[in-house]
Scaffold this motif. Structure first.
Motif, short mmCIF file in Angstrom:
data_model
loop_
_atom_site.label_atom_id
_atom_site.label_comp_id
_atom_site.label_asym_id
_atom_site.label_seq_id
_atom_site.Cartn_x
_atom_site.Cartn_y
_atom_site.Cartn_z
N ILE A 196 -15.36 -4.44 3.95
CA ILE A 196 -14.39 -4.43 2.86
C ILE A 196 -13.69 -5.78 2.75
CG2 ILE A 196 -12.18 -3.46 2.10
CD1 ILE A 196 -13.10 -0.78 3.39
N LEU B 243 -14.90 2.38 -0.12
CA LEU B 243 -13.64 2.89 -0.66
C LEU B 243 -13.85 4.16 -1.47
CD1 LEU B 243 -11.99 -0.47 -1.78
CD2 LEU B 243 -11.37 0.92 0.19
N LYS B 244 -14.92 4.18 -2.27
CA LYS B 244 -15.22 5.37 -3.06
C LYS B 244 -15.63 6.54 -2.16
CE LYS B 244 -16.61 3.08 -7.36
NZ LYS B 244 -17.74 2.77 -8.29
N ILE C 270 -10.41 6.22 -1.27
CA ILE C 270 -9.24 5.36 -1.09
C ILE C 270 -9.13 4.46 -2.32
CG2 ILE C 270 -8.04 3.77 0.46
CD1 ILE C 270 -9.76 4.76 2.71
N LEU C 271 -9.00 5.09 -3.48
CA LEU C 271 -8.88 4.33 -4.71
C LEU C 271 -7.50 4.43 -5.33
CD1 LEU C 271 -12.40 5.07 -6.25
CD2 LEU C 271 -11.64 3.03 -5.03
N THR D 178 -5.20 2.83 -4.34
CA THR D 178 -4.66 1.48 -4.30
C THR D 178 -4.71 0.80 -5.67
OG1 THR D 178 -6.81 0.63 -3.62
CG2 THR D 178 -5.26 1.15 -1.88
N THR E 269 -8.99 -3.20 -3.19
CA THR E 269 -7.55 -3.23 -2.87
C THR E 269 -6.87 -4.54 -3.25
OG1 THR E 269 -7.75 -3.95 -0.56
CG2 THR E 269 -7.94 -1.61 -0.96
N HIS F 193 -14.67 7.20 0.80
CA HIS F 193 -13.52 7.76 1.50
C HIS F 193 -12.36 8.09 0.55
CE1 HIS F 193 -15.39 7.15 5.33
NE2 HIS F 193 -15.48 5.85 5.17
N SER G 32 -6.68 -5.36 6.22
CA SER G 32 -7.15 -5.12 4.85
C SER G 32 -7.27 -6.45 4.13
CB SER G 32 -6.14 -4.23 4.10
OG SER G 32 -5.02 -5.00 3.68
N TYR H 118 0.82 -1.21 0.00
CA TYR H 118 0.00 0.00 0.00
C TYR H 118 0.86 1.26 0.00
CZ TYR H 118 -4.28 -2.65 0.99
OH TYR H 118 -5.35 -3.51 0.92
N VAL I 171 -12.30 5.12 8.05
CA VAL I 171 -12.96 3.83 7.90
C VAL I 171 -13.25 3.25 9.28
CG1 VAL I 171 -12.72 1.46 7.05
CG2 VAL I 171 -11.89 3.38 5.67
#
Length: 378
Positions: A342, A363-364, A368-369, A371, A376, A366, A186, A17, A334
């Motif tokens: 997730i 994920l969208k 957090i894409l 990754t 992820t 927050h 994760s 990550y 999160v």
């Protein structure tokens, strides 16, 4: 010219990550990997490009944390602006079986890397991946001022590495930081760690591949967060004017039992618990119709295996991350429930099942894409 970063432990959850995050910021990223007869690069394979191609910014180098000469040469060769030391023997239960190896790699490996930086004269910033396990039996909540009380060879090795990082900072003026990260999980978490064991086991039960999930201490309480958020903290620590040490966590604690219940309920399986201690069993109380051909009410799907108990247990870890919030401007987004969803979604899709689908939405939500992959990618 792009900033250069060197990451040890780049094939692990955090390393992969962090590599993605730094590449998204324009860094040239170098990773230290161990030579083995089998490949263990699945978490970073999507980042690799033939180094002969123009514009490549991702490079891998063979080496060992037990080889001080190789570490020194690598610092000279790469000339990194930032070093993220994530590499370790990081499984707590395994550290009881391999205490000497754990001390050598997790403890002395940090000293070797710090000494390589000192001797090279390369001006770089150093991040040490410290662990909440160092607090061990210390009463919660735990912050930067809480005395350490390690309860495993892994935790003891991390305490040694923590103080060596501070010693090199104070003795030689290195920009060296400790990030005391509480549990962060994760879809890329190793399959032998309890959170992945739960979500993977649940998915295999629903797919008809397994009948039961075997766990250890259901009552252990942990402060669980989402790993991609935590690696941004590692970077933030090295962007400060002065080096310092920071606790990173959510400020909430949940038991292993709660994690199991949250995962199964989200997938459509209601559990009830019967028995006490090692005789505790998780039994299906009700099940969504789509899984009725695989499991039924009354089925035992969770049992205790005493082999998974630690000789010395850590009961409660709970972060007080006030300092990080004030100085780094960081707060977790999160939630525990979202983390579980997730991970369940990712493991269900791995075995070809249709997941409830909340993971990607989270994920969208927050953003957090970075990754670079759906859920992820595990």
């Amino acid at each position: 010219m792009a900033l250069r970063a060197l990451i040890t432990g780049i094939t692990g959850q955090d390393g992969s990550y962090l590599a993605e995050f730094l590449l998204s910021k324009g860094y040239e990223v170098h990773g230290l990997i161990r030579r083995a007869s089998t490949f263990n690069t699945h978490r970073i394979d999507h980042l690799y490009t033939d180094p002969h191609n123009p514009g490549v910014r991702f490079f891998l180098h063979y080496g060992e944390l037990s080889d001080s000469g190789r570490l020194t040469n690598l610092i000279y060769e790469v000339q990194p602006h930032e070093v993220y030391h994530l590499g370790a023997q990081s499984h707590v239960r395994v550290s009881f079986d391999m205490p000497e190896y754990t001390g050598d790699v997790t403890g002395l490996g940090t000293t070797r890397l710090l000494e390589a930086i000192r001797r090279s004269g390369v001006k770089t910033k150093f991040y040490q991946a410290s662990s909440s396990e160092m607090f061990g039996a210390a009463p919660p909540p735990q912050n930067e001022s809480t005395p350490f009380y390690p309860r495993s060879p892994y935790a003891a090795a991390k305490v040694y590495a923590y103080w060596m990082t501070i010693n090199y900072r104070e003795a030689y003026g290195l920009f060296a930081c400790n990030g005391i990260l509480f549990n962060h999980e994760s879809p890329r978490r190793g399959e032998t760690f309890v959170t992945r064991k739960i979500t993977r086991g649940l998915s295999h039960i629903l797919a008809g591949k397994e009948k039961k999930l075997y766990l250890g201490n259901l009552d252990a309480q942990r402060d669980w967060g989402f790993a991609p958020e935590y690696v941004t903290c590692q970077w933030l620590m090295l962007q400060q004017e002065e080096p310092d040490d920071y606790v990173i966590g959510t400020g909430e604690t949940h038991s292993v039992r709660e994690f199991v219940e949250e995962a199964f309920t989200y997938a459509g399986v209601e559990l009830e618990w019967r028995g006490k201690g090692i005789e505790t069993k998780g039994i299906v109380k009700s099940v969504r119709e789509e899984w009725s051909d695989k499991i039924s009410p009354g089925d035992v799907v969770v049992e205790i295996d005493p082999r998974y108990f630690r000789p010395t247990e850590v009961d409660v870890l709970l972060a007080d991350a006030t300092k990080a919030e004030k100085r780094l401007g960081w707060k977790p987004r999160v939630t525990f429930t979202q983390l579980v969803r997730i991970m369940v979604d990712a493991d269900m899709e791995r075995v070809g099942l249709t997941s409830p689908g909340e993971g990607l939405k989270i994920l969208k939500e927050h953003d957090i894409l970075w990754t670079q992959n759906t859920l992820t990618m595990g």
